[in-house]
Write an enzyme that holds these catalytic residues in place. Structure first.
Site, short mmCIF file in Angstrom:
data_model
loop_
_atom_site.label_atom_id
_atom_site.label_comp_id
_atom_site.label_asym_id
_atom_site.label_seq_id
_atom_site.Cartn_x
_atom_site.Cartn_y
_atom_site.Cartn_z
CD GLU A 199 -45.69 24.16 -3.05
OE1 GLU A 199 -45.67 25.24 -3.62
OE2 GLU A 199 -46.16 23.12 -3.58
CG ASN A 206 -49.55 41.10 -12.37
OD1 ASN A 206 -48.47 40.63 -12.06
ND2 ASN A 206 -50.49 40.38 -12.96
N GLY A 207 -46.50 42.62 -13.00
CA GLY A 207 -45.58 42.29 -14.09
C GLY A 207 -44.20 42.83 -13.79
NE ARG A 260 -52.92 37.42 -10.35
CZ ARG A 260 -52.86 36.78 -11.50
NH1 ARG A 260 -53.67 35.78 -11.72
NH2 ARG A 260 -52.00 37.13 -12.42
CE LYS A 292 -52.89 27.24 -7.49
NZ LYS A 292 -52.34 25.95 -7.06
CG HIS A 343 -24.34 6.59 -7.54
ND1 HIS A 343 -23.24 5.83 -7.90
CD2 HIS A 343 -25.42 5.85 -7.89
CE1 HIS A 343 -23.64 4.70 -8.44
NE2 HIS A 343 -24.97 4.68 -8.44
CB CYS A 348 -48.92 41.46 -8.57
SG CYS A 348 -47.24 41.64 -8.02
CD GLU A 405 -46.21 17.46 -6.87
OE1 GLU A 405 -45.30 18.05 -7.48
OE2 GLU A 405 -47.16 18.07 -6.36
CE LYS A 424 -47.31 20.23 -3.73
NZ LYS A 424 -47.64 20.39 -5.10
CD1 TRP A 460 -44.86 36.09 -4.41
CD2 TRP A 460 -43.62 36.77 -6.14
NE1 TRP A 460 -43.77 35.26 -4.50
CE2 TRP A 460 -43.00 35.65 -5.55
CE3 TRP A 460 -43.01 37.36 -7.25
CZ2 TRP A 460 -41.80 35.12 -6.03
CZ3 TRP A 460 -41.82 36.84 -7.72
CH2 TRP A 460 -41.23 35.72 -7.11
O1 M6R Z 1 -49.75 27.18 -13.11
P1 M6R Z 1 -48.65 26.23 -13.40
O2 M6R Z 1 -49.05 24.82 -13.34
O3 M6R Z 1 -47.93 26.55 -14.69
O4 M6R Z 1 -47.59 26.49 -12.24
C1 M6R Z 1 -46.35 25.88 -12.25
C2 M6R Z 1 -45.72 25.91 -10.88
O5 M6R Z 1 -45.49 27.23 -10.48
C3 M6R Z 1 -46.60 25.23 -9.82
O6 M6R Z 1 -46.90 23.92 -10.21
C4 M6R Z 1 -45.88 25.19 -8.46
O7 M6R Z 1 -44.76 24.41 -8.53
C5 M6R Z 1 -46.84 24.71 -7.39
N1 M6R Z 1 -47.09 25.75 -6.46
C6 M6R Z 1 -46.32 23.59 -6.59
O8 M6R Z 1 -47.26 23.16 -5.66
#
Ligand code: M6R
Length: 600
Positions: free
Chosen positions: A484, A99-100, A27, A595, A500, A2, A477, A481, A73
């Site tokens: 997401e 926000n929160g 956000r 984000k 396994h 948010c 990773e 990617k 969000w």
């Molecule tokens: O701001 P941060 O690095 O602490 O965020 C952690 C995760 O939320 C962030 O890396 C998330 O997994 C990414 N959107 C992945 O691309």
């Protein structure tokens, strides 16, 4: 999660609020709203969906020299117009954005507001209705605002308008970020300086459990007990052009392309006058005193942490554990006698990581934050900070922050090794420069990688990434990617682990992307590829010069064994990018995500 904005000044606030919300859309982007106060009262505009949907609602009543805005969000209640912010008190005198997460909102509802009707499913509505109740009970607005915030458990950044007073925005903060921006004859409020760089670069930081009365000419900060706090503003160093897409179609591609430059910038930021790359003395000392490192992070930063473990153990010989932040708090392992906790977080605001930071600080342990955002919560609250110098990362999918995190961890590990009298068997400045060049070669091979995305991933329902040793961490990773941003079900596996159980999922044409950059497991990972191909998989092999075979689809330029993740991840980021793009997904703002994850 948010984003909040506010403006009080001489101009019509609408445009400033909307522009600010656009900058904060990273956000959260499931609904958005603004409220403007003018001589005809408060006008609220809110809509499900993106800022663009909100803009369509705006009419001639959208004017006023004081206003607040929000991009959401969802946490409590589905994304909808009713649950979108701002929320109002019953009489509509008070209008508030938040926000929160208010953890005790249900208790407050029962205990104090059982006679009040609610129109949304949000925790936020409780706050605005409680404030009104207190005002109706005889408290001044400021007293009601302060005493309500005192009752809240959880996190909040709040901005509130009072329809009876067009000279003040009431602002409060606890655990969620909030800044007040200062101008000539106007002031602004924002979750992130980026949102208001259009009008000012002077900001005052708020601390937890503070409120601010923001007027056109000043901002008065107070603690919740009413004590006045004096705090000097700081200048936000951000360049407005850093947060523009320029000629790129989206931020993700821009940020992928920036990676060679980011690695070069890191080399220069961490280089001393003798050309030696090192970290500051206090960080070196903290690492020296530690008997074990505990890396705490989430998502992509966690994946960078896994590579970091490899670097600290192999370069500096320091035992290192890596933990998912949200698990650590509730399932804390036995900790060594002199641990150093390293928090890796692009945003520096991740609530899961912060919960661990607060906890381990209470236990008296030393802490270091590795972040891209100077002055972020995790940076302020840790004993030490190392910056990433990656520039603002705006696409939700993290790319340049991941490689920056690994580069900074490599520098920290090499520095620790020197401090421990170990021989570092590489010239890190030179090796990182080679990495930057290799990255450049790969970002220049977009057409080839786009074709691979079309061939392997365009229509698939699922995909697997396999690798061994450090390549396995990159697989995690790469799979994140792809998931997401393209919504393809993808998993990263250790090559030897497939047989396994997971190999049961391999069928005709299942894409299996194998990473082969490590000489000591090159034979083993290639055997794993054969196993899946024998069961019908369509294998895409990403190897490294010196280890390649004729079946490989992509051969990476050779870099130091320990630094291969910095290079191998680039084509995998691009594969995810093109897959998402060709599937018509919103690359920068994938569904259900935000984000900065500021709720636990
Ligand atoms: O701001 P941060 O690095 O602490 O965020 C952690 C995760 O939320 C962030 O890396 C998330 O997994 C990414 N959107 C992945 O691309």
């Amino acid at each position: 999660m948010c984003g909040i904005v506010g403006y009080i000044g001489q101009r019509n606030a609408t445009e400033i609020l909307i522009e600010g919300l656009r900058k904060l859309e990273y956000r959260g982007y499931d609904s958005a709203g603004i409220a403007l106060l003018n001589t005809n009262g408060v006008h609220v505009f809110k809509e499900k969906g993106r800022i663009a949907a909100l803009e369509e609602l705006l009419d001639e009543t959208a004017n006023g020299t004081i206003g607040i805005g929000h991009t959401r969000w969802a946490t409590h209640g589905e994304p909808s117009r009713l649950n979108a912010h701002p929320h109002q008190s019953a009489s509509e005198r008070f209008t508030l954005v938040h926000n929160g997460v208010i953890e005790n909102y249900e208790q407050l509802k029962k205990a104090e507001l059982s006679d009040v009707d609610f129109v949304s499913e949000t925790d936020t509505e409780v706050v605005v209705k409680l404030i009104e109740k207190k005002v109706q009970g005889g408290k001044s607005v400021e007293e009601a605002f302060r005493s309500t915030l005192e009752q809240l458990h959880g996190s909040y950044a709040i901005a509130m308008l009072d329809a009876d007073n067009s000279d003040v925005i009431y602002v409060g903060k606890n655990k969620s970020p909030l800044l007040v921006g200062l101008g000539e004859g106007f002031n602004v409020v924002a979750s992130d300086a980026m949102a208001m760089l259009q009008v000012t670069n002077q900001f005052v930081e708020l601390m937890d459990q503070e409120i601010v009365l923001v007027t056109r000419d000043f901002c008065r900060i107070k603690k919740l007990d009413g004590t006045v706090v004096e705090r000097k503003p700081f200048t936000a160093e951000l360049d407005a052009s850093d947060i523009e897409k320029g000629t790129y179609p989206n931020y993700m591609l821009k940020e992928i392309d920036e990676q060679p430059a980011v690695v070069r910038r890191i080399i220069s930021e961490y280089r001393d006058e003798d050309g030696v790359i090192k970290v500051e003395d206090s960080v070196r000392q903290a690492i020296k005193e530690a008997d074990r490192l505990y890396i705490i992070a989430a998502g992509t930063s966690y994946h960078a942490g896994l590579v970091g473990k490899q670097l600290f153990e192999h370069i500096a010989g320091i035992p290192t554990e890596v933990h998912i932040a949200s698990e650590f708090s509730y399932n804390m392992p036995l900790v060594s006698k002199k641990p150093l906790f390293i928090f890796i977080s692009q945003s520096g605001e991740t609530a899961d990581s912060r919960a661990v930071l607060v906890h381990v600080k209470k236990l008296g342990f030393k802490t270091l934050t590795v972040t891209n955002v100077p002055g972020s919560t995790l940076s302020r609250e840790a004993d030490h900070t190392l910056l990433l110098y990656a520039g603002p990362e705006i696409a939700v999918a993290s790319t340049k922050a991941y490689t920056a995190q690994i580069a900074v961890l490599a520098i920290t590990a090499a520095d620790a090794a020197v401090e421990r009298g170990l021989e570092v068997k590489m010239d890190l400045t030179q090796e990182l420069s080679i990495v930057a060049n290799a990255m450049q070669t790969l970002v220049d091979e977009k057409e080839k990688i786009e074709a691979l995305a079309t061939n392997y991933l365009q229509t698939t329902r699922n995909a697997f990434y396999i690798g061994r040793a450090v390549d396995y961490y990159v697989c995690l990773e790469a799979a994140l990617k792809l998931k997401e941003i393209s919504y393809v079900q993808a998993e990263g596996f250790a090559g030897g682990e497939l047989k396994h159980g997971t190999i049961a999922l391999i069928e005709k044409d299942t894409p299996v992307i194998a990473i082969a950059t490590q000489s000591h497991v090159n034979g083993a990972i290639r055997s794993n590829v054969k196993e899946v191909v024998a069961r019908g998989a369509k294998a895409l092999i990403v190897s490294m010069e010196g280890l390649e075979s004729e079946d490989d689809q992509l051969v990476l330029p050779e870099v130091n064994d320990l630094l291969t993740p910095l290079v191998s991840v680039i084509p995998l980021q691009l594969l995810a990018y093109y897959t998402a793009l060709h599937r018509g997904c919103d690359v920068d703002k994938p569904r259900n995500l935000a984000k900065s994850v500021t709720v636990e």
